[in-house]
Design an enzyme around this catalytic site. Structure first.
Site, PDB file in Angstrom:
ATOM      1  N   ALA A  34     -47.126  -0.733  -3.845  1.00  0.00           N
ATOM      2  CA  ALA A  34     -48.538  -0.626  -4.245  1.00  0.00           C
ATOM      3  C   ALA A  34     -49.288  -1.945  -4.050  1.00  0.00           C
ATOM      4  CB  ALA A  34     -48.632  -0.173  -5.698  1.00  0.00           C
ATOM      5  N   ILE A  56     -45.621   4.534  -6.480  1.00  0.00           N
ATOM      6  CA  ILE A  56     -44.463   5.400  -6.766  1.00  0.00           C
ATOM      7  C   ILE A  56     -44.873   6.598  -7.628  1.00  0.00           C
ATOM      8  CG2 ILE A  56     -42.648   3.661  -6.482  1.00  0.00           C
ATOM      9  CD1 ILE A  56     -42.631   3.394  -9.593  1.00  0.00           C
ATOM     10  N   GLU A  80     -43.228  -3.334 -12.953  1.00  0.00           N
ATOM     11  CA  GLU A  80     -43.831  -4.514 -13.572  1.00  0.00           C
ATOM     12  C   GLU A  80     -42.653  -5.282 -14.146  1.00  0.00           C
ATOM     13  OE1 GLU A  80     -46.904  -5.616 -13.624  1.00  0.00           O
ATOM     14  OE2 GLU A  80     -47.711  -3.909 -12.521  1.00  0.00           O
ATOM     15  N   THR A  96     -45.857   2.137 -14.926  1.00  0.00           N
ATOM     16  CA  THR A  96     -45.067   1.967 -13.698  1.00  0.00           C
ATOM     17  C   THR A  96     -43.572   2.177 -13.957  1.00  0.00           C
ATOM     18  OG1 THR A  96     -46.665   0.455 -12.731  1.00  0.00           O
ATOM     19  CG2 THR A  96     -44.401   0.303 -11.910  1.00  0.00           C
ATOM     20  N   THR A 127     -32.135  -4.235 -15.352  1.00  0.00           N
ATOM     21  CA  THR A 127     -31.974  -5.589 -15.863  1.00  0.00           C
ATOM     22  C   THR A 127     -30.963  -5.657 -17.001  1.00  0.00           C
ATOM     23  OG1 THR A 127     -33.149  -7.302 -17.101  1.00  0.00           O
ATOM     24  CG2 THR A 127     -34.018  -5.097 -17.313  1.00  0.00           C
ATOM     25  N   ASP A 128     -30.372  -6.832 -17.175  1.00  0.00           N
ATOM     26  CA  ASP A 128     -29.477  -7.028 -18.325  1.00  0.00           C
ATOM     27  C   ASP A 128     -30.258  -7.086 -19.645  1.00  0.00           C
ATOM     28  OD1 ASP A 128     -30.682  -9.538 -18.014  1.00  0.00           O
ATOM     29  OD2 ASP A 128     -28.795 -10.665 -17.904  1.00  0.00           O
ATOM     30  N   TYR A 153     -41.265  -5.010 -21.825  1.00  0.00           N
ATOM     31  CA  TYR A 153     -40.653  -4.935 -20.488  1.00  0.00           C
ATOM     32  C   TYR A 153     -39.266  -4.305 -20.568  1.00  0.00           C
ATOM     33  CZ  TYR A 153     -37.837  -6.446 -16.500  1.00  0.00           C
ATOM     34  OH  TYR A 153     -36.968  -6.464 -15.433  1.00  0.00           O
ATOM     35  N   LYS A 157     -37.815  -0.694 -19.117  1.00  0.00           N
ATOM     36  CA  LYS A 157     -36.695  -0.585 -18.171  1.00  0.00           C
ATOM     37  C   LYS A 157     -35.577   0.271 -18.781  1.00  0.00           C
ATOM     38  CE  LYS A 157     -36.257  -2.271 -14.639  1.00  0.00           C
ATOM     39  NZ  LYS A 157     -36.676  -1.841 -13.274  1.00  0.00           N
ATOM     40  N   LEU A 193     -39.763 -18.629 -14.385  1.00  0.00           N
ATOM     41  CA  LEU A 193     -39.458 -20.020 -14.730  1.00  0.00           C
ATOM     42  C   LEU A 193     -39.307 -20.959 -13.518  1.00  0.00           C
ATOM     43  CD1 LEU A 193     -38.669 -22.041 -17.066  1.00  0.00           C
ATOM     44  CD2 LEU A 193     -36.305 -21.499 -16.489  1.00  0.00           C
ATOM     45  N   PRO A 208     -44.196 -25.988 -19.181  1.00  0.00           N
ATOM     46  CA  PRO A 208     -44.252 -25.464 -20.560  1.00  0.00           C
ATOM     47  C   PRO A 208     -42.933 -24.845 -21.017  1.00  0.00           C
ATOM     48  CG  PRO A 208     -45.328 -23.940 -19.047  1.00  0.00           C
ATOM     49  CD  PRO A 208     -44.838 -25.069 -18.211  1.00  0.00           C
ATOM     50  N   PRO A 299     -43.056 -14.688 -28.269  1.00  0.00           N
ATOM     51  CA  PRO A 299     -42.735 -13.795 -29.389  1.00  0.00           C
ATOM     52  C   PRO A 299     -41.507 -12.934 -29.055  1.00  0.00           C
ATOM     53  CG  PRO A 299     -45.051 -13.579 -28.759  1.00  0.00           C
ATOM     54  CD  PRO A 299     -44.399 -14.450 -27.725  1.00  0.00           C
TER      55      PRO A 299
HETATM   56  P1  NAD Z   1     -41.710  -8.274  -8.623  1.00  0.00           P
HETATM   57  O1  NAD Z   1     -42.637  -8.213  -9.785  1.00  0.00           O
HETATM   58  O2  NAD Z   1     -41.600  -9.541  -7.840  1.00  0.00           O
HETATM   59  O3  NAD Z   1     -42.081  -7.136  -7.573  1.00  0.00           O
HETATM   60  C1  NAD Z   1     -42.376  -5.813  -7.961  1.00  0.00           C
HETATM   61  C2  NAD Z   1     -42.888  -5.068  -6.731  1.00  0.00           C
HETATM   62  O4  NAD Z   1     -43.156  -3.719  -7.118  1.00  0.00           O
HETATM   63  C3  NAD Z   1     -44.200  -5.643  -6.169  1.00  0.00           C
HETATM   64  O5  NAD Z   1     -44.131  -5.711  -4.760  1.00  0.00           O
HETATM   65  C4  NAD Z   1     -45.238  -4.633  -6.603  1.00  0.00           C
HETATM   66  O6  NAD Z   1     -46.354  -4.568  -5.724  1.00  0.00           O
HETATM   67  C5  NAD Z   1     -44.438  -3.342  -6.605  1.00  0.00           C
HETATM   68  N1  NAD Z   1     -44.995  -2.330  -7.480  1.00  0.00           N
HETATM   69  C6  NAD Z   1     -45.398  -2.465  -8.768  1.00  0.00           C
HETATM   70  N2  NAD Z   1     -45.877  -1.313  -9.242  1.00  0.00           N
HETATM   71  C7  NAD Z   1     -45.766  -0.399  -8.230  1.00  0.00           C
HETATM   72  C8  NAD Z   1     -46.068   0.976  -8.112  1.00  0.00           C
HETATM   73  N3  NAD Z   1     -46.600   1.661  -9.123  1.00  0.00           N
HETATM   74  N4  NAD Z   1     -45.805   1.602  -6.934  1.00  0.00           N
HETATM   75  C9  NAD Z   1     -45.263   0.923  -5.905  1.00  0.00           C
HETATM   76  N5  NAD Z   1     -44.958  -0.400  -5.962  1.00  0.00           N
HETATM   77  C10 NAD Z   1     -45.204  -1.044  -7.114  1.00  0.00           C
HETATM   78  O7  NAD Z   1     -40.307  -7.826  -9.212  1.00  0.00           O
HETATM   79  P2  NAD Z   1     -38.846  -8.321  -8.801  1.00  0.00           P
HETATM   80  O8  NAD Z   1     -38.549  -9.586  -9.518  1.00  0.00           O
HETATM   81  O9  NAD Z   1     -38.703  -8.239  -7.342  1.00  0.00           O
HETATM   82  O10 NAD Z   1     -37.978  -7.179  -9.500  1.00  0.00           O
HETATM   83  C11 NAD Z   1     -37.558  -6.028  -8.771  1.00  0.00           C
HETATM   84  C12 NAD Z   1     -36.777  -5.129  -9.710  1.00  0.00           C
HETATM   85  O11 NAD Z   1     -35.646  -5.831 -10.229  1.00  0.00           O
HETATM   86  C13 NAD Z   1     -37.576  -4.652 -10.933  1.00  0.00           C
HETATM   87  O12 NAD Z   1     -37.258  -3.321 -11.177  1.00  0.00           O
HETATM   88  C14 NAD Z   1     -37.086  -5.546 -12.058  1.00  0.00           C
HETATM   89  O13 NAD Z   1     -37.175  -4.883 -13.310  1.00  0.00           O
HETATM   90  C15 NAD Z   1     -35.641  -5.775 -11.646  1.00  0.00           C
HETATM   91  N6  NAD Z   1     -35.055  -7.033 -12.138  1.00  0.00           N
HETATM   92  C16 NAD Z   1     -35.620  -8.235 -11.799  1.00  0.00           C
HETATM   93  C17 NAD Z   1     -35.025  -9.419 -12.252  1.00  0.00           C
HETATM   94  C18 NAD Z   1     -35.569 -10.774 -11.873  1.00  0.00           C
HETATM   95  O14 NAD Z   1     -34.987 -11.786 -12.283  1.00  0.00           O
HETATM   96  N7  NAD Z   1     -36.631 -10.871 -11.101  1.00  0.00           N
HETATM   97  C19 NAD Z   1     -33.889  -9.368 -13.069  1.00  0.00           C
HETATM   98  C20 NAD Z   1     -33.375  -8.116 -13.412  1.00  0.00           C
HETATM   99  C21 NAD Z   1     -33.950  -6.956 -12.917  1.00  0.00           C
HETATM  100  P1  TYD Z   2     -38.508 -15.806 -17.045  1.00  0.00           P
HETATM  101  O1  TYD Z   2     -38.394 -16.445 -15.707  1.00  0.00           O
HETATM  102  O2  TYD Z   2     -39.849 -15.328 -17.496  1.00  0.00           O
HETATM  103  O3  TYD Z   2     -37.424 -14.632 -17.104  1.00  0.00           O
HETATM  104  P2  TYD Z   2     -36.926 -13.737 -18.378  1.00  0.00           P
HETATM  105  O4  TYD Z   2     -37.916 -13.831 -19.457  1.00  0.00           O
HETATM  106  O5  TYD Z   2     -36.872 -12.388 -17.757  1.00  0.00           O
HETATM  107  O6  TYD Z   2     -35.579 -14.280 -18.750  1.00  0.00           O
HETATM  108  O7  TYD Z   2     -37.995 -16.843 -18.133  1.00  0.00           O
HETATM  109  C1  TYD Z   2     -36.696 -17.411 -18.057  1.00  0.00           C
HETATM  110  C2  TYD Z   2     -36.517 -18.255 -19.298  1.00  0.00           C
HETATM  111  O8  TYD Z   2     -37.427 -19.365 -19.246  1.00  0.00           O
HETATM  112  C3  TYD Z   2     -36.843 -17.514 -20.572  1.00  0.00           C
HETATM  113  O9  TYD Z   2     -35.963 -17.933 -21.608  1.00  0.00           O
HETATM  114  C4  TYD Z   2     -38.267 -17.950 -20.907  1.00  0.00           C
HETATM  115  C5  TYD Z   2     -38.310 -19.370 -20.364  1.00  0.00           C
HETATM  116  N1  TYD Z   2     -39.637 -19.822 -19.893  1.00  0.00           N
HETATM  117  C6  TYD Z   2     -40.193 -20.999 -20.395  1.00  0.00           C
HETATM  118  O10 TYD Z   2     -39.591 -21.697 -21.236  1.00  0.00           O
HETATM  119  N2  TYD Z   2     -41.430 -21.369 -19.940  1.00  0.00           N
HETATM  120  C7  TYD Z   2     -42.125 -20.620 -19.047  1.00  0.00           C
HETATM  121  O11 TYD Z   2     -43.276 -20.988 -18.687  1.00  0.00           O
HETATM  122  C8  TYD Z   2     -41.533 -19.423 -18.528  1.00  0.00           C
HETATM  123  C9  TYD Z   2     -42.252 -18.563 -17.522  1.00  0.00           C
HETATM  124  C10 TYD Z   2     -40.274 -19.058 -18.978  1.00  0.00           C
END
Ligand code: NAD
Ligand code: TYD
Length: 361
Positions: A34, A56, A80, A96, A127-128, A153, A157, A193, A208, A299
C-alpha cells in the site's frame, strides 16, 4: 514457486524479495504494498518483480492476484510495525494487522480451498513481542510460551497469529507462522532504534534513550531472518509456528554504545565523512556518545525479549550466520553508502503522513 509478497516495499519485505530473487532467479514474484509511510517503491529498484500498489484489505484485488496469476505461496509481511506509533494511534494497527490479515486469509481460502484446490502455502510473519515481557532469569520464548502481548502493536499481531492458526484448524488452509526477534539491516525505516540513532548521530541530534536503557532485545540481522523464512517455507510443518532469533541478546545501552563507537571509528577512518556530515560530533573529533539523552520511558515498555531457537535449529536446520558485531558493521556501512535512500524516505510524504495521523502527539 509463484510468490505473492505483501508489504514487499517495507524493510523486511524488501530484503526478503532481494534475497529470494538472488536465490531463485526464475521464480515469479508479485509484490503487493500500500506504500504507507514505511513503504518505498524505490527500495526495489533493479529487482525483477511485478509491483502492485494496493491494500491487503482489498479482497477483490487479492483474489484476482491469487487466481489470475496462479500464486502458490503467499508471504505476509504487510503490517503497521512500530510500537511507539501503536501507542499514539492504535486504530491503524487494528485495521491493517487484524482486519487486513483476515481479509487476506478469506481471499486465500476462497481461491485456494474453494477454487483451484492447488497446493499452497500462506506464511505469516510475526513477532516475538506476542509473548510479552521476560524477567531477567525467565527462560527464553519458545513456540509454546503463552501469548501475553502488552502493546497495541503486539496485541494486533497476536490477534493475526490466532486468525492464521484458526484458518488452518477450521478450514484446512496450509499455513505456517514465524515469530522473530528485533531485525536490523539495510532499508530499515529510521524510526526504529538502530537507523534512528545512526541518522541522529550523523546530524548531531540527541539519541533519546527510553528509561534506564537496560531493556533487552535479541538482535537479528534481516538477512538471517530471510534465511529463516526460506527454511520454514522449505522444511516447516503446515499448521506450525517457528521462532527465529539472532542469538544476540543485548541491553539497549550496549547496542547504543556499539553504535556510538562505530560512528566515531568510521569518521576517524574516513575524513570525507566530516565534510558530508559536519553537524556530527565525530566530525570535530568529539564522541558521539555525548549525544546520549535519557527521556521518559515508553508506556508499558517490555523489559526483555529472548528467543529459544531450538525448534528452528532442530527441525529447520536454521542458525543465524552473522554476529551482532558483523551485522552492525555492515549496516553502518550501508547507511553511510546509501544516504540518498534514507533522505528520500524522510521526505515530505512521511512528514505529511505523520501530521495527518499523529496530529495530537
Ligand atoms: P515496515 O513497517 O518496514 O513495512 C511494512 C510494509 O507494509 C510497508 O511497505 C507498508 O507500505 C506495507 N503495508 C502497510 N499496510 C499495508 C496494507 N494495508 N496493505 C498493503 N501493504 C501495507 O515493517 P517491517 O519491519 O518490514 O516488518 C515486516 C513484518 O515483520 C511485519 O509484519 C512486522 O510485524 C514483522 N516483524 C518485524 C520486526 C522488526 O524488527 N522490524 C520484528 C518482528 C516482526
Ligand atoms: P524499537 O526499534 O522501536 O523496537 P521494539 O520496540 O519493537 O523492540 O526499539 C528497540 C528498543 O529501543 C526498545 O527497547 C525501545 C528502545 N528505543 C529507545 O530507547 N529510544 C528510541 O528512540 C527508540 C525508537 C527505541
Amino acid at each position: 514457486m509463484n510468490l505473492l509478497v505483501t508489504g514487499g516495499a517495507g524493510f523486511i519485505g524488501v530484503n526478503f524479495v532481494r534475497f529470494w530473487r538472488a536465490a531463485h532467479p526464475d521464480d515469479a514474484i508479485t509484490v503487493l504494498d500500500a506504500l504507507t509511510y514505511a513503504g518505498n517503491r524505490a527500495s526495489l529498484d533493479g529487482v525483477t518483480v511485478d509491483f502492485i500498489h494496493g491494500d491487503i484489505g482489498d479482497s477483490v484485488l487479492v483474489e484476482t492476484l491469487l487466481a489470475g496469476r496462479g500464486i502458490d505461496t503467499l508471504v505476509h509481511f504487510a503490517a503497521e510495525s512500530h510500537v511507539d506509533r501503536s501507542i499514539h494511534g492504535p486504530d491503524a494497527f487494528i485495521e491493517t494487522n487484524i482486519l487486513g490479515t483476515h481479509s487476506l486469509l478469506k481471499a486465500a481460502r476462497k481461491v485456494w480451498l474453494a477454487g483451484s484446490g492447488v497446493a499452497h502455502r500462506f506464511h505469516h510473519v510475526s513477532t516475538d513481542e506476542v509473548y510479552g515481557s521476560l524477567g531477567p532469569d525467565d527462560p527464553a520464548f519458545s513456540e509454546t510460551t503463552p501469548y501475553a502481548p502488552n502493546s497495541p502493536y503486539s496485541a494486533s499481531k497476536a490477534a493475526s497469529d490466532h486468525l492464521v492458526r484458526a484458518y488452518h484448524h477450521t478450514y484446512g488452509l496450509s499455513v505456517t507462522t514465524s515469530n522473530c526477534s528485533n531485525n536490523y539491516g539495510p532499508y530499515q525505516f529510521p524510526e526504529k532504534l538502530i537507523p534512528l540513532f545512526l541518522i541522529n548521530a550523523l546530524h548531531g541530534r540527541p539519541l533519546p534513550i527510553y528509561g534506564d536503557g537496560m531493556q533487552i532485545r535479541d538482535w537479528l540481522h534481516v538477512e538471517d531472518h530471510c534465511r529463516g523464512i526460506a527454511a520454514v517455507l522449505a522444511h516447516g510443518q503446515v499448521g506450525e509456528t517457528y521462532n527465529i532469533g539472532g542469538g544476540a541478546e543485548l541491553p539497549n545501552l550496549t547496542v547504543i554504545e556499539t553504535l556510538c563507537a562505530a560512528v566515531d571509528g568510521a569518521f576517524a577512518a574516513d575524513p570525507a565523512l566530516a565534510g558530508r556530515f559536519p553537524e556530527a560530533p565525530a566530525a570535530r573529533g568529539a564522541p558521539t556518545a555525548g549525544l546520549k539523552t535519557t527521556v521518559t520511558d515508553r508506556p508499558g515498555h517490555d523489559r526483555r525479549y529472548a528467543i529459544d531457537e531450538r525448534r528452528a535449529r532442530d527441525e529447520l536446520g536454521y542458525a543465524p550466520q552473522r554476529s551482532f558485531a558483523q551485522g552492525f558493521a555492515a549496516t553502518l556501512d550501508w547507511y553511510l553508502a546509501n544516504e540518498s535512500w534514507w533522505r528520500s524516505v524522510l521526505d515530505g510524504s512521511y512528514r505529511d503522513w505523520v501530521a495527518a495521523n499523529y496530529a495530537t502527539r
